[in-house]
Enzyme design. Sequence first.
Site, PDB file in Angstrom:
ATOM      1  N   ASP A  76       0.848  -1.193   0.000  1.00 56.49           N
ATOM      2  CA  ASP A  76       0.000   0.000   0.000  1.00 56.49           C
ATOM      3  C   ASP A  76       0.880   1.238   0.000  1.00 56.49           C
ATOM      4  O   ASP A  76       2.091   1.152   0.202  1.00 56.49           O
ATOM      5  CB  ASP A  76      -1.020  -0.008   1.148  1.00 56.49           C
ATOM      6  CG  ASP A  76      -0.384   0.033   2.526  1.00 56.49           C
ATOM      7  OD1 ASP A  76       0.842  -0.175   2.639  1.00 56.49           O
ATOM      8  OD2 ASP A  76      -1.111   0.265   3.503  1.00 56.49           O
ATOM      9  N   TYR A  78       2.864   4.803   0.818  1.00 59.65           N
ATOM     10  CA  TYR A  78       3.488   5.371   2.016  1.00 59.65           C
ATOM     11  C   TYR A  78       2.438   6.186   2.769  1.00 59.65           C
ATOM     12  O   TYR A  78       1.610   6.872   2.170  1.00 59.65           O
ATOM     13  CB  TYR A  78       4.654   6.273   1.637  1.00 59.65           C
ATOM     14  CG  TYR A  78       5.819   5.556   0.995  1.00 59.65           C
ATOM     15  CD1 TYR A  78       6.538   4.584   1.680  1.00 59.65           C
ATOM     16  CD2 TYR A  78       6.221   5.869  -0.306  1.00 59.65           C
ATOM     17  CE1 TYR A  78       7.624   3.935   1.090  1.00 59.65           C
ATOM     18  CE2 TYR A  78       7.307   5.229  -0.905  1.00 59.65           C
ATOM     19  CZ  TYR A  78       8.000   4.260  -0.192  1.00 59.65           C
ATOM     20  OH  TYR A  78       9.073   3.622  -0.772  1.00 59.65           O
ATOM     21  N   PHE A  89       6.602   2.138  -4.181  1.00 59.93           N
ATOM     22  CA  PHE A  89       7.964   2.385  -3.705  1.00 59.93           C
ATOM     23  C   PHE A  89       8.486   3.782  -4.034  1.00 59.93           C
ATOM     24  O   PHE A  89       9.543   4.184  -3.552  1.00 59.93           O
ATOM     25  CB  PHE A  89       8.960   1.327  -4.228  1.00 59.93           C
ATOM     26  CG  PHE A  89       8.702  -0.053  -3.703  1.00 59.93           C
ATOM     27  CD1 PHE A  89       9.010  -0.374  -2.391  1.00 59.93           C
ATOM     28  CD2 PHE A  89       8.141  -1.036  -4.509  1.00 59.93           C
ATOM     29  CE1 PHE A  89       8.772  -1.654  -1.890  1.00 59.93           C
ATOM     30  CE2 PHE A  89       7.885  -2.304  -4.026  1.00 59.93           C
ATOM     31  CZ  PHE A  89       8.209  -2.617  -2.718  1.00 59.93           C
ATOM     32  N   HIS A 202      11.221  -8.768   0.891  1.00 62.51           N
ATOM     33  CA  HIS A 202      10.893  -7.350   0.744  1.00 62.51           C
ATOM     34  C   HIS A 202      12.154  -6.513   0.982  1.00 62.51           C
ATOM     35  O   HIS A 202      13.008  -6.887   1.788  1.00 62.51           O
ATOM     36  CB  HIS A 202       9.805  -6.979   1.756  1.00 62.51           C
ATOM     37  CG  HIS A 202       9.163  -5.664   1.510  1.00 62.51           C
ATOM     38  ND1 HIS A 202       9.721  -4.471   1.943  1.00 62.51           N
ATOM     39  CD2 HIS A 202       8.018  -5.333   0.865  1.00 62.51           C
ATOM     40  CE1 HIS A 202       8.930  -3.479   1.578  1.00 62.51           C
ATOM     41  NE2 HIS A 202       7.901  -3.963   0.920  1.00 62.51           N
TER      42      HIS A 202
END
Length: 240
Positions: A76, A78, A89, A202
């Site tokens: 999701d 920031y 990202f 991740h």
Amino acid sequence: MVDATQLSSADSANWLVAPGWEALIAPFFESSAGLSLLSFLRQRLADGASVFPPKPLRALELTSPEDVRVVILGQDPYHGRGQAEGLAFSVAPGVALPPSLRNIFKELQRDLGELPPTFPHPGGSLERWARHGVLLLNTCLTVEEGQPASHSGKGWEVLTDAVIAKVSQGERPVVFMLWGAHAQSKRALIDASRHLVLCANHPSPLSALRPPVPFIGCGHFSQAKAWRESLYNSEKNEIV
């Protein structure tokens, strides 16, 4: 005065997408899942919640389905004010690099010996990637300030699963970079017999160096570049 860092309304007609996505987007917002999502967003805005990003469908605006050559999946947006710009990202120009994005750049430099040509100006914005065929897709497309995953399960996943499936069903072979368990949970939507599916931890500092597949050292960028060059010898094959 409108705050340009956050969502101002839940009117999906104002959310632009590339023409190739329209046949998927319009029916979604007319479906029960889409209508429920819009109702939820309107209520949260009416309650005074700060919702990010200002343009939830920006990834689909900048990268048309026929241009997708790499998909990078996030979870999701920031949740800090001014960070989210509608691309997984990526952060808005001038915003300090979050740790996960810093690790992405670190691995890119380690793997290919280079950084994006725009680094460090405009810093962490990955808009150039999006405009060159990298679909930077979060599976949930809005979030509330200071509350990660606050809009998870509200309907966005129905749409983004359909987006992933559409890319998988397209004629063009694509690289899917699935970083972390959440992204890897979408593997069933991807035809791995036609596409290159790369999995690693991740890039968050909590997992980037841990087994089973540390993100730092995964080599995804060079693998993607080599695979694409094997398919398209005459095509320019920079990944980012």
